[in-house]
Design a protein around this motif. Structure first.
Motif, PDB file in Angstrom:
ATOM      1  N   UNK A  30       0.872  -1.180   0.000  1.00  0.00           N
ATOM      2  CA  UNK A  30       0.000   0.000   0.000  1.00  0.00           C
ATOM      3  C   UNK A  30       0.905   1.224   0.000  1.00  0.00           C
ATOM      4  N   UNK A  31       0.554   2.207  -0.809  1.00  0.00           N
ATOM      5  CA  UNK A  31       1.380   3.417  -0.887  1.00  0.00           C
ATOM      6  C   UNK A  31       1.228   4.254   0.386  1.00  0.00           C
ATOM      7  N   UNK A  32       2.168   5.143   0.593  1.00  0.00           N
ATOM      8  CA  UNK A  32       2.127   6.045   1.757  1.00  0.00           C
ATOM      9  C   UNK A  32       0.842   6.875   1.743  1.00  0.00           C
ATOM     10  N   UNK A  33       0.467   7.359   0.583  1.00  0.00           N
ATOM     11  CA  UNK A  33      -0.749   8.169   0.447  1.00  0.00           C
ATOM     12  C   UNK A  33      -1.979   7.340   0.819  1.00  0.00           C
ATOM     13  N   UNK A  34      -2.036   6.097   0.356  1.00  0.00           N
ATOM     14  CA  UNK A  34      -3.178   5.232   0.689  1.00  0.00           C
ATOM     15  C   UNK A  34      -3.234   4.957   2.185  1.00  0.00           C
ATOM     16  N   UNK A  35      -2.071   4.715   2.800  1.00  0.00           N
ATOM     17  CA  UNK A  35      -2.049   4.472   4.252  1.00  0.00           C
ATOM     18  C   UNK A  35      -2.578   5.687   4.998  1.00  0.00           C
ATOM     19  N   UNK A  36      -2.144   6.872   4.603  1.00  0.00           N
ATOM     20  CA  UNK A  36      -2.611   8.100   5.264  1.00  0.00           C
ATOM     21  C   UNK A  36      -4.112   8.272   5.110  1.00  0.00           C
ATOM     22  N   UNK A  37      -4.627   7.981   3.922  1.00  0.00           N
ATOM     23  CA  UNK A  37      -6.062   8.112   3.669  1.00  0.00           C
ATOM     24  C   UNK A  37      -6.858   7.130   4.524  1.00  0.00           C
ATOM     25  N   UNK A  38      -6.408   5.884   4.573  1.00  0.00           N
ATOM     26  CA  UNK A  38      -7.097   4.863   5.364  1.00  0.00           C
ATOM     27  C   UNK A  38      -7.087   5.243   6.837  1.00  0.00           C
ATOM     28  N   UNK A  39      -5.925   5.615   7.332  1.00  0.00           N
ATOM     29  CA  UNK A  39      -5.802   5.959   8.746  1.00  0.00           C
ATOM     30  C   UNK A  39      -6.624   7.195   9.094  1.00  0.00           C
ATOM     31  N   UNK A  40      -6.614   8.181   8.238  1.00  0.00           N
ATOM     32  CA  UNK A  40      -7.414   9.391   8.473  1.00  0.00           C
ATOM     33  C   UNK A  40      -8.892   9.035   8.561  1.00  0.00           C
ATOM     34  N   UNK A  41      -9.354   8.168   7.653  1.00  0.00           N
ATOM     35  CA  UNK A  41     -10.766   7.773   7.643  1.00  0.00           C
ATOM     36  C   UNK A  41     -11.123   6.987   8.913  1.00  0.00           C
ATOM     37  N   UNK A  42     -10.265   6.059   9.295  1.00  0.00           N
ATOM     38  CA  UNK A  42     -10.524   5.261  10.497  1.00  0.00           C
ATOM     39  C   UNK A  42     -10.595   6.161  11.726  1.00  0.00           C
ATOM     40  N   UNK A  43      -9.667   7.091  11.844  1.00  0.00           N
ATOM     41  CA  UNK A  43      -9.671   8.012  12.985  1.00  0.00           C
ATOM     42  C   UNK A  43     -10.939   8.861  12.994  1.00  0.00           C
ATOM     43  N   UNK A  44     -11.327   9.388  11.832  1.00  0.00           N
ATOM     44  CA  UNK A  44     -12.529  10.220  11.760  1.00  0.00           C
ATOM     45  C   UNK A  44     -13.772   9.422  12.147  1.00  0.00           C
ATOM     46  N   UNK A  45     -13.846   8.165  11.700  1.00  0.00           N
ATOM     47  CA  UNK A  45     -14.998   7.325  12.052  1.00  0.00           C
ATOM     48  C   UNK A  45     -15.054   7.050  13.554  1.00  0.00           C
ATOM     49  N   UNK A  46     -13.897   7.069  14.199  1.00  0.00           N
ATOM     50  CA  UNK A  46     -13.847   6.844  15.647  1.00  0.00           C
ATOM     51  C   UNK A  46     -13.990   8.151  16.428  1.00  0.00           C
ATOM     52  N   UNK A  47     -14.120   9.270  15.715  1.00  0.00           N
ATOM     53  CA  UNK A  47     -14.311  10.555  16.385  1.00  0.00           C
ATOM     54  C   UNK A  47     -13.023  11.308  16.678  1.00  0.00           C
ATOM     55  N   UNK A  48     -11.950  10.979  15.979  1.00  0.00           N
ATOM     56  CA  UNK A  48     -10.665  11.640  16.182  1.00  0.00           C
ATOM     57  C   UNK A  48     -10.209  12.261  14.871  1.00  0.00           C
ATOM     58  N   UNK A  49      -9.204  13.114  14.975  1.00  0.00           N
ATOM     59  CA  UNK A  49      -8.640  13.716  13.771  1.00  0.00           C
ATOM     60  C   UNK A  49      -7.185  13.305  13.619  1.00  0.00           C
ATOM     61  N   UNK A  50      -6.626  13.687  12.506  1.00  0.00           N
ATOM     62  CA  UNK A  50      -5.224  13.407  12.204  1.00  0.00           C
ATOM     63  C   UNK A  50      -4.299  14.047  13.246  1.00  0.00           C
TER      64      UNK A  50
END
Length: 175
Positions: free
Chosen positions: A128-148
């Motif tokens: 997985x590219x660095x950009x894809x990892x950042x996108x996935x992690x950002x989405x997971x955090x947002x769904x859990x109520x957190x930000x980057x």
């Protein structure tokens, strides 16, 4: 407990059980002691990172380098405490504490976006590219109520993982 080649007394076994919150039976502790002695090739009473890497299942895990920082130089009691998170009798709290320590590699009590990104890099490698990892992690955090920009503490991990069916168990063979 002294030298790794010495036998465990009943007192030693009970002390180790207490230290690991009774997550292992006495028989399991004896089995773990035999394994510890096999790993402790020089008989000094401590297991080095190099000795841990001799376990094929450990050596191939993508998180082995992170785990090595946690386990290098453990004595038997610490070895059992480390493994207790993988016991079927470990509480969700114990499992989450372990996972948090994996993510919190600098031990500052907080896990940043970059800390999580490093673990994700370890787990996904070049697939997985660095950009894809950042996108996935950002989405997971947002769904859990957190930000980057959030720094997560252990209670945040408990909140996030508490609703999941966390399977982190290994079977200890007993004779």
């Amino acid at each position: 407990m002294g030298n790794a080649s010495s036998l465990l007394t009943q007192y030693d076994i009970e002390e180790v059980q207490e230290h690991c919150n009774h997550t292992f039976s006495q028989q399991e502790i004896l089995s773990l002691y035999q394994r510890f002695c096999q790993l402790d090739r020089n008989g000094c009473g401590f297991v080095s990172g190099e000795e841990f890497l001799s376990v094929p299942e450990f050596a191939v895990t993508p998180l082995s380098q992170r785990l090595l920082r946690m386990i290098d130089g453990l004595n038997f009691k610490e070895f059992v405490a480390f493994l207790s998170a993988f016991s079927a009798h470990a509480s969700l709290q114990q499992k989450v504490e372990f996972i948090f320590r994996v993510y919190d590699s600098d031990g500052n009590g907080k896990v940043s976006f970059n800390d999580m990104l490093e673990v994700l890099q370890d787990l996904t490698g070049p697939f997985i590219s660095e950009v894809q990892r950042e996108q996935v992690l950002t989405r997971v955090l947002e769904e859990a109520g957190y930000s980057k920009d959030s720094s997560l503490v252990q209670s945040d991990f408990l909140k996030i993982l508490g609703s999941s069916d966390l399977k982190m168990e290994v079977e200890i063979p007993v004779d």
